[in-house]
Design a protein around this motif. Structure first.
Motif, PDB file in Angstrom:
ATOM      1  N   ASN A 191      -6.786  11.043 -21.244  1.00 15.42           N
ATOM      2  CA  ASN A 191      -5.438  11.574 -21.458  1.00 15.42           C
ATOM      3  C   ASN A 191      -4.465  10.408 -21.308  1.00 15.42           C
ATOM      4  O   ASN A 191      -4.410   9.791 -20.255  1.00 15.42           O
ATOM      5  N   PRO A 192      -3.702  10.111 -22.365  1.00 15.33           N
ATOM      6  CA  PRO A 192      -2.833   8.927 -22.316  1.00 15.33           C
ATOM      7  C   PRO A 192      -1.900   8.904 -21.104  1.00 15.33           C
ATOM      8  O   PRO A 192      -1.522   7.835 -20.633  1.00 15.33           O
ATOM      9  N   GLU A 193      -1.532  10.090 -20.578  1.00 17.43           N
ATOM     10  CA  GLU A 193      -0.630  10.113 -19.423  1.00 17.43           C
ATOM     11  C   GLU A 193      -1.310   9.653 -18.139  1.00 17.43           C
ATOM     12  O   GLU A 193      -0.645   9.410 -17.140  1.00 17.43           O
ATOM     13  N   GLY A 242       0.820  -1.208   0.000  1.00 17.06           N
ATOM     14  CA  GLY A 242       0.000   0.000   0.000  1.00 17.06           C
ATOM     15  C   GLY A 242       0.857   1.262   0.000  1.00 17.06           C
ATOM     16  O   GLY A 242       0.579   2.211  -0.742  1.00 17.06           O
ATOM     17  N   THR A 243       1.926   1.260   0.813  1.00 10.93           N
ATOM     18  CA  THR A 243       2.789   2.443   0.850  1.00 10.93           C
ATOM     19  C   THR A 243       3.463   2.655  -0.512  1.00 10.93           C
ATOM     20  O   THR A 243       3.682   3.784  -0.935  1.00 10.93           O
ATOM     21  N   TRP A 244       3.759   1.546  -1.176  1.00 12.49           N
ATOM     22  CA  TRP A 244       4.390   1.616  -2.496  1.00 12.49           C
ATOM     23  C   TRP A 244       3.430   2.266  -3.515  1.00 12.49           C
ATOM     24  O   TRP A 244       3.822   3.114  -4.324  1.00 12.49           O
ATOM     25  N   VAL A 245       2.149   1.848  -3.447  1.00 10.17           N
ATOM     26  CA  VAL A 245       1.148   2.434  -4.347  1.00 10.17           C
ATOM     27  C   VAL A 245       1.060   3.943  -4.116  1.00 10.17           C
ATOM     28  O   VAL A 245       1.039   4.734  -5.074  1.00 10.17           O
ATOM     29  N   ILE A 246       1.044   4.348  -2.835  1.00  6.54           N
ATOM     30  CA  ILE A 246       0.962   5.776  -2.521  1.00  6.54           C
ATOM     31  C   ILE A 246       2.147   6.520  -3.143  1.00  6.54           C
ATOM     32  O   ILE A 246       1.979   7.591  -3.747  1.00  6.54           O
ATOM     33  N   ALA A 247       3.343   5.928  -3.011  1.00  2.00           N
ATOM     34  CA  ALA A 247       4.528   6.577  -3.574  1.00  2.00           C
ATOM     35  C   ALA A 247       4.381   6.734  -5.088  1.00  2.00           C
ATOM     36  O   ALA A 247       4.743   7.774  -5.656  1.00  2.00           O
ATOM     37  N   GLU A 248       3.816   5.702  -5.751  1.00  4.76           N
ATOM     38  CA  GLU A 248       3.600   5.784  -7.197  1.00  4.76           C
ATOM     39  C   GLU A 248       2.610   6.892  -7.534  1.00  4.76           C
ATOM     40  O   GLU A 248       2.785   7.633  -8.498  1.00  4.76           O
ATOM     41  N   VAL A 249       1.523   6.985  -6.723  1.00  6.04           N
ATOM     42  CA  VAL A 249       0.507   8.012  -6.983  1.00  6.04           C
ATOM     43  C   VAL A 249       1.137   9.395  -6.865  1.00  6.04           C
ATOM     44  O   VAL A 249       0.940  10.257  -7.736  1.00  6.04           O
ATOM     45  N   VAL A 250       1.921   9.619  -5.803  1.00  3.00           N
ATOM     46  CA  VAL A 250       2.541  10.938  -5.613  1.00  3.00           C
ATOM     47  C   VAL A 250       3.490  11.223  -6.785  1.00  3.00           C
ATOM     48  O   VAL A 250       3.512  12.336  -7.327  1.00  3.00           O
ATOM     49  N   LEU A 297       3.353  10.030  -9.898  1.00  2.00           N
ATOM     50  CA  LEU A 297       2.618  10.299 -11.133  1.00  2.00           C
ATOM     51  C   LEU A 297       1.957  11.676 -11.092  1.00  2.00           C
ATOM     52  O   LEU A 297       1.904  12.379 -12.104  1.00  2.00           O
ATOM     53  N   LEU A 298       1.447  12.075  -9.915  1.00  2.00           N
ATOM     54  CA  LEU A 298       0.817  13.390  -9.803  1.00  2.00           C
ATOM     55  C   LEU A 298       1.846  14.497 -10.008  1.00  2.00           C
ATOM     56  O   LEU A 298       1.607  15.443 -10.756  1.00  2.00           O
ATOM     57  N   LEU A 299       3.020  14.364  -9.374  1.00  2.00           N
ATOM     58  CA  LEU A 299       4.028  15.417  -9.496  1.00  2.00           C
ATOM     59  C   LEU A 299       4.618  15.459 -10.901  1.00  2.00           C
ATOM     60  O   LEU A 299       5.048  16.515 -11.355  1.00  2.00           O
ATOM     61  N   ALA A 300       4.623  14.308 -11.587  1.00  5.19           N
ATOM     62  CA  ALA A 300       5.122  14.291 -12.968  1.00  5.19           C
ATOM     63  C   ALA A 300       4.196  15.080 -13.896  1.00  5.19           C
ATOM     64  O   ALA A 300       4.566  15.417 -15.012  1.00  5.19           O
TER      65      ALA A 300
END
Lengths: 361, 287
Positions: free
Chosen positions: B258-260, A128-136, A138-141
């Motif tokens: 959006n593909p991203e 779960g913590t890993w998923v959160i890190a991915e979400v953050v 992807l959002l910052l990207a």
């Protein structure tokens, strides 16, 4: 006939702790003088060791004491770094001040994060913590002002005019880049001392005792009134603050950020886990031993690329299987040395013999 | 009918995620072990299939058929000699050992196959499609979904209808008592992991033929598998299929906007389920 009232005392001091305390003080003073004694490259290496050790102490606090096994601490490293970049680039804040702001923001991020991850039990908390890190990540990207997926750099002026750099240039006659490295090094040293101090104080406090009780037997601890959930949440928040500060500081020094590097699970979690596991999980000394070994291995095997990580993974597995308390655990079991004693000893009173607890105190 | 098409693609993609998840779910159900190297084992199996296809010139399906017994043996040995030593009350050793294993597999594959993106060619099947009412569905995605359904049917039959399945369930409930009844938990665990590796090989077949993969693709597959399991609710394989489908639809709908956003909307769907139904949509297990 008078009744002798035994005056017992509970203390954690032992034979080695006082000499070690003095040695640690001397080491700290020496470490403080390092930027005047060695070249810039060495200062940068030491900065890397210090920050890795801060991250390792945090992960150890989470996994070794609070039972929160996270493989997503890169969320706070990356978020802290991005928060610092945002403060500097978008708001024009001084990088050093931005490091502290980044820590506070990371702690704020930990509140919604904990809300989600604390719903997952045991091993699923880890993923779960890993998923959160991915979400953050992807959002910052998606944040185009900070370079989106490719990242961005700190403006040169910002790091050259940091608080303190001017003073150091005038007083010590350092070049701006030299002064910048020395400054981030000193800040990392202070952060490390504060982190170790915080962890050690916490472990010796009533809360720390509660934490150890929760780790050893959660149900029994709750039965005697330890609020396990609250303790874990507090440790999680504290660790995210320190991890955020460390992440921001690392990226003041790097001066260049990208989502993939800032949220790298290898750099900020895998290495950290290996440092703690190999050194000895659940002790303050373990990560220190681990980071020294890690640094030597890295210098020795850096040329071998992925073989190096493969070796590190294998060593981690072997240590976990055959010496689950790590290298420090082996030393401590054989010699009884504890540099940061947290075991409570009962002294004084009518019993003259010294009580010796088992290895787990 | 663009939206209908997007949703159908999402459902079919969900089949792939259910295949990723089935092996993880099986292992967790029987020995409460979460294998953090699960995604990397899928990628490893894909490379095994790739190696068989390129060296022997066989079709990917024959390659997978040949890889399955190899992976079964690897899974059996992995469990029997390594992971069984980590099982116990403490969840730390299995997590850290499988995390280490994940790093070992990734870097071993990097050394063996370089960091290049690979793909297993399925020939003309790759572009073939059939009309399903108003939408066209690719043959390979359709086969992926049907394989996922078949795997789940087979696993359910095995678990609830056979002697081995009874041993699985007994060991899951209480390994000590199961041991008294003549079951050897260590062997049951090894058998379960071996079986999970066969499912992993099937997942790897479709991973490899459907899209590019590289040595570092593993962790993302683990995360999708995990999300499918949590969305569906622990302990139910059909729930896992539903979880995979929801994840797949969320991703294709996100990608259509959006593909991203493809991966991000998948994660957000997972977080929404965790927010409103923390035990998943179709929970079955008590723990």
């Amino acid at each position: 006939m008078s009744l002798v009232v035994p005056s017992w005392q509970v203390e954690t001091r032992n034979k080695t702790s006082v000499p070690f305390g003095l040695a640690a003080l001397a080491a700290f003073l020496l470490a403080f003088a390092i930027p005047f004694l060695v070249s810039r490259g060495v200062v940068q290496d030491l900065f890397f060791i210090l920050t890795m050790l801060v991250l390792a102490q945090n992960w150890n606090l989470l996994a070794g004491y609070a039972g929160l096994i996270s493989v997503g601490q890169q969320a706070f490293v990356g978020f802290g770094a991005y928060a610092m970049f945002a403060c500097v680039i978008l708001l024009g804040v001084d990088p050093i001040a931005a490091v502290l702001i980044a820590g506070v923001l990371s702690m704020l991020l930990a509140i919604p994060t904990a809300f989600f991850t604390f719903r997952l039990q045991g091993p699923y908390f880890a993923i779960g913590t890993w998923v959160i890190a991915e979400v953050v990540r992807l959002l910052l990207a998606q944040w185009k002002a900070l370079g989106g997926g490719t990242g961005t750099s700190l403006p040169r002026d910002a790091t050259r005019d940091m608080i303190g750099v001017g003073v150091m240039r005038d007083v010590f006659g350092m070049k701006a880049s030299e002064a910048g490295d020395a400054l981030t090094y000193w800040l990392a040293l202070i952060l490390l001392v504060l982190t170790v101090g915080f962890v050690y104080r916490l472990l010796r406090s009533k809360q720390g005792l509660g934490l150890a009780a929760v780790r050893d037997n959660e149900q029994a601890a709750r039965a005697v009134g330890v609020n396990a959930r609250r303790m874990k949440a507090l440790v999680y928040l504290a660790a995210s603050f320190i991890t955020g500060v460390a992440g921001a500081l690392i990226y003041v020094q790097k001066a260049r950020i990208s989502p993939d590097a800032a949220f790298s699970v290898i750099d900020w979690t895998a290495y950290v886990i290996f440092i703690v596991v190999i050194g000895g999980i659940g002790t303050v000394e373990g990560p220190i031993v681990g980071v020294i070994l890690f640094f030597f291995l890295q210098n020795l095997l850096a040329g071998y690329g992925s073989w190096y990580l493969l070796m590190l993974g294998l060593i981690g597995i072997l240590v976990m299987l055959f010496a689950p308390r790590g290298l420090w655990g082996l030393v401590s079991d054989r010699t009884g040395i504890q540099l940061f004693p947290v075991r409570r000893l009962l002294r004084g009173g009518s019993l003259n013999q010294v009580h010796k607890g088992g290895p787990h105190g | 009918m663009n939206w209908l098409d997007t949703i159908v693609q999402g459902v079919l993609l969900g089949g792939l995620y259910a295949l990723f998840a089935a092996g993880l779910s099986l292992v967790f159900g029987i020995m409460r072990l979460v294998n953090l190297a699960h995604g990397d084992l899928i990628v490893l199996a894909a490379f095994v299939i790739l190696a068989l296809v390129t060296t022997l010139g066989v079709s990917p399906f024959v390659g997978a058929l040949m890889a399955a017994p190899l992976m079964f043996a690897a899974g059996w040995a992995l469990q029997y000699f390594l992971l069984n030593r980590t099982l116990g009350k403490d969840i730390l050793p299995p997590l850290l050992v499988t995390f280490g294993l994940s790093i070992v597999i990734q870097n071993g594959l990097l050394e063996g196959f370089s960091a290049d993106s690979r793909r297993v060619s399925a020939g003309s099947l790759e572009s073939a499609s059939i009309a399903l009412g108003p939408v066209n569905a690719g043959i390979m995605p359709l086969m992926t979904f049907l394989s996922a359904v078949a795997v789940i049917v087979c696993l359910n039959q095995l678990i609830y209808r056979t002697a081995v399945g009874r041993a699985f369930r007994a060991t899951s409930d209480d390994p000590v008592t199961a041991g008294l009844m003549g079951i050897r938990p260590q062997r049951i665990f090894a058998l379960a992991t071996g079986l999970a590796m066969v499912v992993v090989t099937i997942a790897a077949l479709y991973l490899g033929t459907r899209a590019n993969f590289e040595p570092t693709s593993g962790p993302a597959r683990l995360i999708y598998a995990f999300e499918a399991i949590i969305i569906g609710g622990l302990g139910s394989l059909w729930g896992t299929l539903a979880g995979g489908v929801i994840l797949g639809i969320a991703q294709t709908v996100g990608a259509a906007i959006n593909p991203e956003w493809q991966i991000l909307t998948g994660h957000l769907a997972f977080l929404l389920v965790l927010l409103f139904k923390p035990r998943g949509l179709f929970p079955r297990a008590v723990d």
